[in-house]
Design a protein around this motif. Structure first.
Motif, PDB file in Angstrom:
ATOM      1  N   LYS A  44      -1.700   2.683  -8.700  1.00 45.78           N
ATOM      2  CA  LYS A  44      -1.381   2.921  -7.286  1.00 45.78           C
ATOM      3  C   LYS A  44      -2.673   2.872  -6.464  1.00 45.78           C
ATOM      4  O   LYS A  44      -3.095   3.860  -5.857  1.00 45.78           O
ATOM      5  CB  LYS A  44      -0.686   4.267  -7.142  1.00 45.78           C
ATOM      6  CG  LYS A  44      -0.074   4.497  -5.766  1.00 45.78           C
ATOM      7  CD  LYS A  44       0.645   5.834  -5.722  1.00 45.78           C
ATOM      8  CE  LYS A  44       1.285   6.056  -4.362  1.00 45.78           C
ATOM      9  NZ  LYS A  44       1.972   7.375  -4.296  1.00 45.78           N
ATOM     10  N   PRO A  45      -3.330   1.701  -6.504  1.00 43.79           N
ATOM     11  CA  PRO A  45      -4.569   1.602  -5.745  1.00 43.79           C
ATOM     12  C   PRO A  45      -4.274   1.551  -4.237  1.00 43.79           C
ATOM     13  O   PRO A  45      -3.214   1.067  -3.827  1.00 43.79           O
ATOM     14  CB  PRO A  45      -5.180   0.299  -6.255  1.00 43.79           C
ATOM     15  CG  PRO A  45      -4.013  -0.517  -6.670  1.00 43.79           C
ATOM     16  CD  PRO A  45      -2.998   0.436  -7.190  1.00 43.79           C
ATOM     17  N   ASP A  46      -5.221   2.036  -3.429  1.00 44.65           N
ATOM     18  CA  ASP A  46      -5.018   1.980  -1.979  1.00 44.65           C
ATOM     19  C   ASP A  46      -5.657   0.746  -1.368  1.00 44.65           C
ATOM     20  O   ASP A  46      -5.658   0.572  -0.157  1.00 44.65           O
ATOM     21  CB  ASP A  46      -5.534   3.255  -1.301  1.00 44.65           C
ATOM     22  CG  ASP A  46      -7.016   3.476  -1.569  1.00 44.65           C
ATOM     23  OD1 ASP A  46      -7.620   2.630  -2.281  1.00 44.65           O
ATOM     24  OD2 ASP A  46      -7.575   4.489  -1.113  1.00 44.65           O
ATOM     25  N   ALA A  47      -6.253  -0.087  -2.229  1.00 44.51           N
ATOM     26  CA  ALA A  47      -6.844  -1.349  -1.774  1.00 44.51           C
ATOM     27  C   ALA A  47      -6.791  -2.333  -2.923  1.00 44.51           C
ATOM     28  O   ALA A  47      -6.589  -1.972  -4.083  1.00 44.51           O
ATOM     29  CB  ALA A  47      -8.287  -1.119  -1.324  1.00 44.51           C
ATOM     30  N   THR A  48      -6.927  -3.590  -2.582  1.00 44.03           N
ATOM     31  CA  THR A  48      -6.910  -4.625  -3.636  1.00 44.03           C
ATOM     32  C   THR A  48      -8.003  -4.317  -4.652  1.00 44.03           C
ATOM     33  O   THR A  48      -9.170  -4.095  -4.288  1.00 44.03           O
ATOM     34  CB  THR A  48      -7.118  -6.001  -3.024  1.00 44.03           C
ATOM     35  OG1 THR A  48      -6.021  -6.258  -2.118  1.00 44.03           O
ATOM     36  CG2 THR A  48      -7.174  -7.067  -4.082  1.00 44.03           C
ATOM     37  N   THR A  49      -7.605  -4.338  -5.975  1.00 45.14           N
ATOM     38  CA  THR A  49      -8.520  -3.952  -7.059  1.00 45.14           C
ATOM     39  C   THR A  49      -8.366  -4.931  -8.212  1.00 45.14           C
ATOM     40  O   THR A  49      -7.241  -5.346  -8.553  1.00 45.14           O
ATOM     41  CB  THR A  49      -8.216  -2.524  -7.560  1.00 45.14           C
ATOM     42  OG1 THR A  49      -8.281  -1.619  -6.442  1.00 45.14           O
ATOM     43  CG2 THR A  49      -9.187  -2.105  -8.635  1.00 45.14           C
ATOM     44  N   THR A  50      -9.502  -5.272  -8.846  1.00 44.29           N
ATOM     45  CA  THR A  50      -9.474  -6.083 -10.080  1.00 44.29           C
ATOM     46  C   THR A  50      -9.631  -5.146 -11.276  1.00 44.29           C
ATOM     47  O   THR A  50     -10.644  -4.462 -11.414  1.00 44.29           O
ATOM     48  CB  THR A  50     -10.592  -7.120 -10.093  1.00 44.29           C
ATOM     49  OG1 THR A  50     -10.424  -7.998  -8.977  1.00 44.29           O
ATOM     50  CG2 THR A  50     -10.583  -7.907 -11.386  1.00 44.29           C
ATOM     51  N   TYR A  51      -8.597  -5.136 -12.141  1.00 44.38           N
ATOM     52  CA  TYR A  51      -8.627  -4.312 -13.340  1.00 44.38           C
ATOM     53  C   TYR A  51      -8.959  -5.187 -14.566  1.00 44.38           C
ATOM     54  O   TYR A  51      -8.451  -6.308 -14.685  1.00 44.38           O
ATOM     55  CB  TYR A  51      -7.283  -3.626 -13.577  1.00 44.38           C
ATOM     56  CG  TYR A  51      -7.016  -2.469 -12.627  1.00 44.38           C
ATOM     57  CD1 TYR A  51      -7.525  -1.205 -12.907  1.00 44.38           C
ATOM     58  CD2 TYR A  51      -6.270  -2.670 -11.472  1.00 44.38           C
ATOM     59  CE1 TYR A  51      -7.281  -0.142 -12.030  1.00 44.38           C
ATOM     60  CE2 TYR A  51      -6.025  -1.627 -10.604  1.00 44.38           C
ATOM     61  CZ  TYR A  51      -6.525  -0.354 -10.895  1.00 44.38           C
ATOM     62  OH  TYR A  51      -6.292   0.678 -10.041  1.00 44.38           O
TER      63      TYR A  51
ATOM     64  N   PHE B 190      -1.183  -4.817  -0.021  1.00 43.86           N
ATOM     65  CA  PHE B 190      -0.877  -5.207   1.360  1.00 43.86           C
ATOM     66  C   PHE B 190      -0.602  -3.966   2.201  1.00 43.86           C
ATOM     67  O   PHE B 190      -0.018  -2.983   1.731  1.00 43.86           O
ATOM     68  CB  PHE B 190       0.329  -6.140   1.403  1.00 43.86           C
ATOM     69  CG  PHE B 190       0.113  -7.437   0.687  1.00 43.86           C
ATOM     70  CD1 PHE B 190      -0.687  -8.418   1.247  1.00 43.86           C
ATOM     71  CD2 PHE B 190       0.698  -7.668  -0.560  1.00 43.86           C
ATOM     72  CE1 PHE B 190      -0.890  -9.610   0.601  1.00 43.86           C
ATOM     73  CE2 PHE B 190       0.491  -8.869  -1.208  1.00 43.86           C
ATOM     74  CZ  PHE B 190      -0.309  -9.843  -0.646  1.00 43.86           C
ATOM     75  N   GLU B 191      -1.017  -4.146   3.489  1.00 40.51           N
ATOM     76  CA  GLU B 191      -0.684  -3.088   4.452  1.00 40.51           C
ATOM     77  C   GLU B 191       0.829  -3.020   4.598  1.00 40.51           C
ATOM     78  O   GLU B 191       1.509  -4.030   4.694  1.00 40.51           O
ATOM     79  CB  GLU B 191      -1.325  -3.367   5.809  1.00 40.51           C
ATOM     80  CG  GLU B 191      -2.839  -3.213   5.849  1.00 40.51           C
ATOM     81  CD  GLU B 191      -3.264  -1.768   5.656  1.00 40.51           C
ATOM     82  OE1 GLU B 191      -2.477  -0.870   6.021  1.00 40.51           O
ATOM     83  OE2 GLU B 191      -4.367  -1.554   5.100  1.00 40.51           O
ATOM     84  N   LYS B 192       1.342  -1.843   4.719  1.00 45.26           N
ATOM     85  CA  LYS B 192       2.780  -1.664   4.767  1.00 45.26           C
ATOM     86  C   LYS B 192       3.319  -1.993   6.156  1.00 45.26           C
ATOM     87  O   LYS B 192       2.704  -1.718   7.156  1.00 45.26           O
ATOM     88  CB  LYS B 192       3.124  -0.222   4.412  1.00 45.26           C
ATOM     89  CG  LYS B 192       4.617  -0.007   4.237  1.00 45.26           C
ATOM     90  CD  LYS B 192       4.885   1.383   3.702  1.00 45.26           C
ATOM     91  CE  LYS B 192       6.389   1.587   3.484  1.00 45.26           C
ATOM     92  NZ  LYS B 192       6.685   2.929   2.957  1.00 45.26           N
TER      93      LYS B 192
ATOM     94  N   LYS C 143       0.844  -1.178   0.000  1.00 40.55           N
ATOM     95  CA  LYS C 143       0.000   0.000   0.000  1.00 40.55           C
ATOM     96  C   LYS C 143       0.887   1.238   0.000  1.00 40.55           C
ATOM     97  O   LYS C 143       1.860   1.310   0.736  1.00 40.55           O
ATOM     98  CB  LYS C 143      -0.928  -0.004   1.222  1.00 40.55           C
ATOM     99  CG  LYS C 143      -1.953   1.119   1.225  1.00 40.55           C
ATOM    100  CD  LYS C 143      -2.900   0.980   2.427  1.00 40.55           C
ATOM    101  CE  LYS C 143      -3.960   2.072   2.431  1.00 40.55           C
ATOM    102  NZ  LYS C 143      -4.904   1.925   3.577  1.00 40.55           N
ATOM    103  N   GLY C 144       0.494   2.185  -0.849  1.00 42.89           N
ATOM    104  CA  GLY C 144       1.276   3.406  -0.958  1.00 42.89           C
ATOM    105  C   GLY C 144       2.329   3.334  -2.051  1.00 42.89           C
ATOM    106  O   GLY C 144       2.869   4.354  -2.458  1.00 42.89           O
TER     107      GLY C 144
END
Length: 594
Positions: free
Chosen positions: A476-483, A504-506, A440-441
């Motif tokens: 740069k998604p901030d959560a798991t995303t399906t593209y 993933f959380e950092k 994440k980030g």
């Protein structure tokens, strides 16, 4: 004594010379004697040495020499032609001076000639022209024969002659020794009077279709023969039976006295002028704007061209044309036969413009075959230079294919080609290597197996992307995303596929701590690591030895190893949140302070 002897010698020589001048000269003669009705020539070989010539003949009656008279005059030349037999001598005066010279006596005698008589094998004086009458001469020994006709030599030297020509025949019989010649009495031969046939000339016949006609000949009673004669008695001539050409017709007329027929002939010329029109293209079609001409059969004397029945000014065998019409030509040959050709239809054509029904380009090969249709009809289709009647997508397969339609004609303007490129596009098959894991980030690059710059790309959702139309955008998604990626080829062929971006959380990793029991930063605390129950943590000294290892629930590192404090300094670490995902491994260096 010596002087007296020399005197006698000189006198003897003088006597010899004088005797030579008087007695040693010779009279020559050009024959053995005198042939009947002939003469002989007497002469000396050195007449230039003398002058004052005088010929003498011995007179038997008076038993003395007397001057020879040649006619009414005295013979006074160095040569003498005489027809009298006897003894002759010549007296001449030497030009060098001195006494007269008396040449030797020469005797001239009379000779006899052999007989010459012509006896016919058949005692007639008239023969048929073309026949021969045998003439026999008398047989003698020691003679030559020479036949003559009307005094002209026949070059026949035997006693028998086949006489075929009319005229006066004579035979010369020549004595081989004396050369005396006897000419026979002439034997006259003439031809029986002939009946000479005369055929009336026949003008040229201008067509084989002309009816049968009679050829006239006089006197009548003869027989006609030859190509085209269908009645030999009256001379009926059929042009159709004779055919085109020059035909010799004969007329055989019987003769009187049993002589052979006399044959006369006439040439009958049968024409059948058939002027044919040919064109510069070899056919009836011509191209507009290109030179075109018609040409009639050659060999005629005049030409008259017509277009649609109107007489044209052209008078030669060739005619230039520029427009449609019905053309003909009237010709006349050297025999004044005139005929007009069959009509010739001329058509001028525009440049052909072939076309084909458009064949669509498609995505993939799963399409029905398309029939190939072109105009004007009658052309030939080729696909990729191979003959074809359909465009079969399945057989041709992926790629760019050329369809060509060709029209071929006898003229350049009837030839043309048109072509079309048909593309069978490969359907894109979008694939991803697998899910993408990221912290994440952070950011990651989204990329499928297709990156062709000629394609169109669309990412959905388009959030957290720097450009949703790129083949490889930054995410740069901030959560798991399906593209979802949609890919479209230049020909509209498209496909899509999904990819999961797992966020993933950092894990917060301090870069230093101070284990000095002051209750401040005494431990190397990894915030958030407990979210990864399988995480592994490894710390290495400067020599690469592992001084700390943790797997599962993390117990913070206190700066000791085996209960002993580690010296202050830099230590490397490896943090692996997911042992089966080495790509997420975290590496770095942290400091221990005392």
């Amino acid at each position: 004594m010596m002087l007296k002897k020399a005197k006698y010698v000189f006198f003897a020589v003088l006597l010899v010379i004088s005797a030579s001048n008087v007695f040693s000269q010779t009279i020559e003669k050009d024959g053995r004697g005198i042939c009947p009705n002939g003469s002989i020539r007497l002469y000396i070989n050195n007449p230039n040495d003398y002058t004052g010539f005088s010929w003498q003949i011995f007179d038997v009656t008076s038993n003395s020499w007397s001057s020879y008279r040649n006619g009414s005059s005295t013979a006074n030349s160095y040569d003498l032609s005489t027809s009298d037999a006897g003894d002759y001598r010549l007296i001449a005066v030497p030009k060098s001076g001195g006494a007269n010279v008396v040449f030797n006596t020469v005797t001239v005698v009379n000779l006899t000639s052999p007989p010459s008589i012509i006896t016919p094998a058949n005692p007639v004086h008239q023969i048929c022209k073309g026949d021969a009458l045998v003439l026999n001469g008398n047989i003698e020994t020691g003679v030559y024969y020479n036949w003559r006709l009307n005094a002209g030599a026949l070059n026949v030297t035997v006693p028998t002659l086949n006489a075929k020509e009319e005229g006066d025949y004579t035979l010369e019989v020549i004595d081989q020794t004396t050369g005396c010649v006897t000419t026979s009495a002439p034997y006259k031969i003439s031809y029986f009077p002939p009946l000479n046939p005369v055929i009336t000339p026949v003008p040229a016949v201008c067509a084989t279709s002309v009816p049968t006609f009679n050829i006239n000949a006089n006197p009548t009673g003869g027989i006609f023969a030859g190509t085209g004669i269908v009645n030999t008695t009256v001379g009926a001539f059929s042009p159709s039976a004779a055919g085109v050409g020059s035909h010799t017709v004969t007329y055989s007329l019987p003769q009187n006295n049993g002589c052979p027929n006399i044959v006369e002939s006439v040439v009958v010329k049968v024409n059948n002028p058939e002027p044919k029109i040919t064109s510069s293209t070899g056919g009836n079609e011509f191209c507009i704007g290109q030179p075109a001409s018609l040409e009639a059969s050659t060999g005629f004397t005049t030409y008259e061209w017509k277009k649609d029945g109107v007489v044209l000014p052209e008078i030669t065998a060739k005619l230039a044309i520029t427009s449609n019409g019905t053309y003909s030509v009237k010709v006349q040959d050297s025999d004044n036969c005139t005929v007009e050709s069959s009509p010739f239809m001329a058509t001028f054509e525009n440049q052909v413009q072939p076309s084909i029904t458009s064949i669509p380009s498609v995505c993939g090969t799963n399409h029905a075959a398309v029939p190939l249709v072109g105009l004007p009809v009658g052309g030939v289709f080729r696909v990729n230079e191979q003959p074809a009647s359909t465009f079969d997508y399945a057989k041709l397969g992926i790629g760019t294919h050329e369809v060509k339609y060709q029209i071929s004609g006898a003229l350049t303007c009837l030839n043309g080609t048109v072509s079309q490129k048909v593309v069978i596009q490969r359907i894109p098959e979008v694939e991803f290597a697998g899910d993408i894991f990221m912290w994440k980030g952070a950011f990651t690059i989204l990329q499928s197996n297709i990156t062709d710059p000629g394609y169109l790309y669309e990412w959905l959702p388009n959030s957290y992307l720097n450009d949703a139309t790129l083949a490889t955008p930054q995410a740069k998604p901030d959560a798991t995303t399906t593209y979802t990626l949609r890919v479209k080829s230049p020909y509209g062929c498209q496909d899509e596929a999904d990819v999961n971006v797992v966020v993933f959380e950092k894990i917060w990793i301090p870069d230093a701590f101070s284990p000095n029991n002051d209750n401040v930063n005494d431990f190397w605390v990894l915030s958030g690591i407990n979210a990864y129950p399988e995480a592994e943590v490894k710390i290495y000294d400067r020599w690469g030895g592992v001084i700390f290892y943790s797997k599962g629930i993390y117990t913070p590192f206190d700066g000791t190893q085996g209960g002993k404090q580690l010296p202050a300094g830099a230590y490397n670490y490896h943090i692996i949140p997911f042992p089966n995902m080495p790509s997420l491994e975290l590496k770095g260096t942290m400091m221990v302070f005392r």
